[in-house]
Design a protein around this motif. Structure first.
Motif, PDB file in Angstrom:
ATOM      1  N   PHE A 121       0.779  -1.193   0.193  1.00  0.00           N
ATOM      2  CA  PHE A 121       0.025   0.072  -0.058  1.00  0.00           C
ATOM      3  C   PHE A 121       0.876   1.282   0.040  1.00  0.00           C
ATOM      4  O   PHE A 121       0.604   2.362  -0.913  1.00  0.00           O
ATOM      5  CB  PHE A 121      -0.887  -0.118   1.383  1.00  0.00           C
ATOM      6  CG  PHE A 121      -1.953   1.208   1.354  1.00  0.00           C
ATOM      7  CD1 PHE A 121      -2.981   1.239   0.628  1.00  0.00           C
ATOM      8  CD2 PHE A 121      -1.498   2.294   2.052  1.00  0.00           C
ATOM      9  CE1 PHE A 121      -3.933   2.106   0.639  1.00  0.00           C
ATOM     10  CE2 PHE A 121      -2.320   3.283   2.202  1.00  0.00           C
ATOM     11  CZ  PHE A 121      -3.690   3.200   1.404  1.00  0.00           C
ATOM     12  N   CYS A 122       1.791   1.406   0.619  1.00  0.00           N
ATOM     13  CA  CYS A 122       2.584   2.439   0.964  1.00  0.00           C
ATOM     14  C   CYS A 122       3.628   2.494  -0.304  1.00  0.00           C
ATOM     15  O   CYS A 122       3.695   3.752  -0.906  1.00  0.00           O
ATOM     16  CB  CYS A 122       3.560   2.367   2.044  1.00  0.00           C
ATOM     17  SG  CYS A 122       3.012   2.393   3.796  1.00  0.00           S
TER      18      CYS A 122
ATOM     19  N   LEU B 154       1.836   4.661  -2.776  1.00  0.00           N
ATOM     20  CA  LEU B 154       1.587   6.040  -2.402  1.00  0.00           C
ATOM     21  C   LEU B 154       2.866   6.752  -2.741  1.00  0.00           C
ATOM     22  O   LEU B 154       2.749   7.863  -2.842  1.00  0.00           O
ATOM     23  CB  LEU B 154       1.378   6.093  -0.926  1.00  0.00           C
ATOM     24  CG  LEU B 154       0.035   5.554  -0.320  1.00  0.00           C
ATOM     25  CD1 LEU B 154       0.019   5.636   1.047  1.00  0.00           C
ATOM     26  CD2 LEU B 154      -1.030   6.356  -1.068  1.00  0.00           C
TER      27      LEU B 154
ATOM     28  N   LEU C 183      -3.954   0.393   7.156  1.00  0.00           N
ATOM     29  CA  LEU C 183      -3.890   1.161   5.984  1.00  0.00           C
ATOM     30  C   LEU C 183      -4.267   2.577   6.107  1.00  0.00           C
ATOM     31  O   LEU C 183      -4.021   3.433   5.355  1.00  0.00           O
ATOM     32  CB  LEU C 183      -4.748   0.429   4.861  1.00  0.00           C
ATOM     33  CG  LEU C 183      -4.137  -0.872   4.816  1.00  0.00           C
ATOM     34  CD1 LEU C 183      -5.014  -1.403   3.528  1.00  0.00           C
ATOM     35  CD2 LEU C 183      -2.572  -0.798   4.022  1.00  0.00           C
ATOM     36  N   THR C 184      -5.156   2.941   6.971  1.00  0.00           N
ATOM     37  CA  THR C 184      -5.723   4.206   7.292  1.00  0.00           C
ATOM     38  C   THR C 184      -4.505   5.118   7.830  1.00  0.00           C
ATOM     39  O   THR C 184      -4.659   6.191   7.654  1.00  0.00           O
ATOM     40  CB  THR C 184      -7.044   4.259   8.104  1.00  0.00           C
ATOM     41  OG1 THR C 184      -7.970   3.633   7.569  1.00  0.00           O
ATOM     42  CG2 THR C 184      -7.390   5.746   8.253  1.00  0.00           C
TER      43      THR C 184
ATOM     44  N   ARG D  62      -2.457   5.789   5.218  1.00  0.00           N
ATOM     45  CA  ARG D  62      -2.879   6.968   4.234  1.00  0.00           C
ATOM     46  C   ARG D  62      -2.645   8.365   4.756  1.00  0.00           C
ATOM     47  O   ARG D  62      -2.501   9.254   4.103  1.00  0.00           O
ATOM     48  CB  ARG D  62      -4.230   6.697   4.033  1.00  0.00           C
ATOM     49  CG  ARG D  62      -4.776   7.576   2.952  1.00  0.00           C
ATOM     50  CD  ARG D  62      -6.265   7.530   2.702  1.00  0.00           C
ATOM     51  NE  ARG D  62      -6.822   8.215   3.838  1.00  0.00           N
ATOM     52  CZ  ARG D  62      -7.994   7.525   4.564  1.00  0.00           C
ATOM     53  NH1 ARG D  62      -8.441   6.235   3.998  1.00  0.00           N
ATOM     54  NH2 ARG D  62      -8.424   7.955   5.769  1.00  0.00           N
ATOM     55  N   ASN D  63      -3.016   8.501   6.070  1.00  0.00           N
ATOM     56  CA  ASN D  63      -2.945   9.833   6.838  1.00  0.00           C
ATOM     57  C   ASN D  63      -1.397  10.303   6.960  1.00  0.00           C
ATOM     58  O   ASN D  63      -1.292  11.371   7.218  1.00  0.00           O
ATOM     59  CB  ASN D  63      -3.715   9.528   8.308  1.00  0.00           C
ATOM     60  CG  ASN D  63      -5.090   9.536   7.913  1.00  0.00           C
ATOM     61  OD1 ASN D  63      -5.544   9.880   6.925  1.00  0.00           O
ATOM     62  ND2 ASN D  63      -5.840   9.008   8.809  1.00  0.00           N
TER      63      ASN D  63
END
Length: 80
Positions: A33-34, A37, A74-75, A78-79
């Motif tokens: 996920f990272c 990003l 994952l939140t 994202r933050n």
């Protein structure tokens, strides 16, 4: 994936080494996920580490009735 509730309870009770179980279980999904990003794998490594440090510090705030542990992680990613 195994149930995280007993593992989290162990960590909160002071068995800090149990957090390694959570890292081992979720590190791949958080890193992927990272990596999506940020541009570079090294940055994804750093962000993943930050996510788990934040999760460790805020573990008492996790509510398993509101979201899966992976969603919570994952939140955080994202933050950050």
């Amino acid at each position: 994936m195994q149930n995280v509730r007993p593992i989290i309870a162990r960590v909160i009770a002071g068995e800090t080494n149990a957090f390694r179980i959570l890292v081992d279980q979720y590190q791949g999904v958080v890193w992927t996920f990272c990596r999506n990003l940020v541009r570079h794998a090294v940055d994804a490594d750093d962000l993943t580490q930050d996510v788990f440090l934040t999760a460790y510090r805020k573990l008492t705030q996790y509510n398993p009735d509101r979201a899966a542990f992976s969603t919570w992680l994952l939140t955080i990613a994202r933050n950050q």
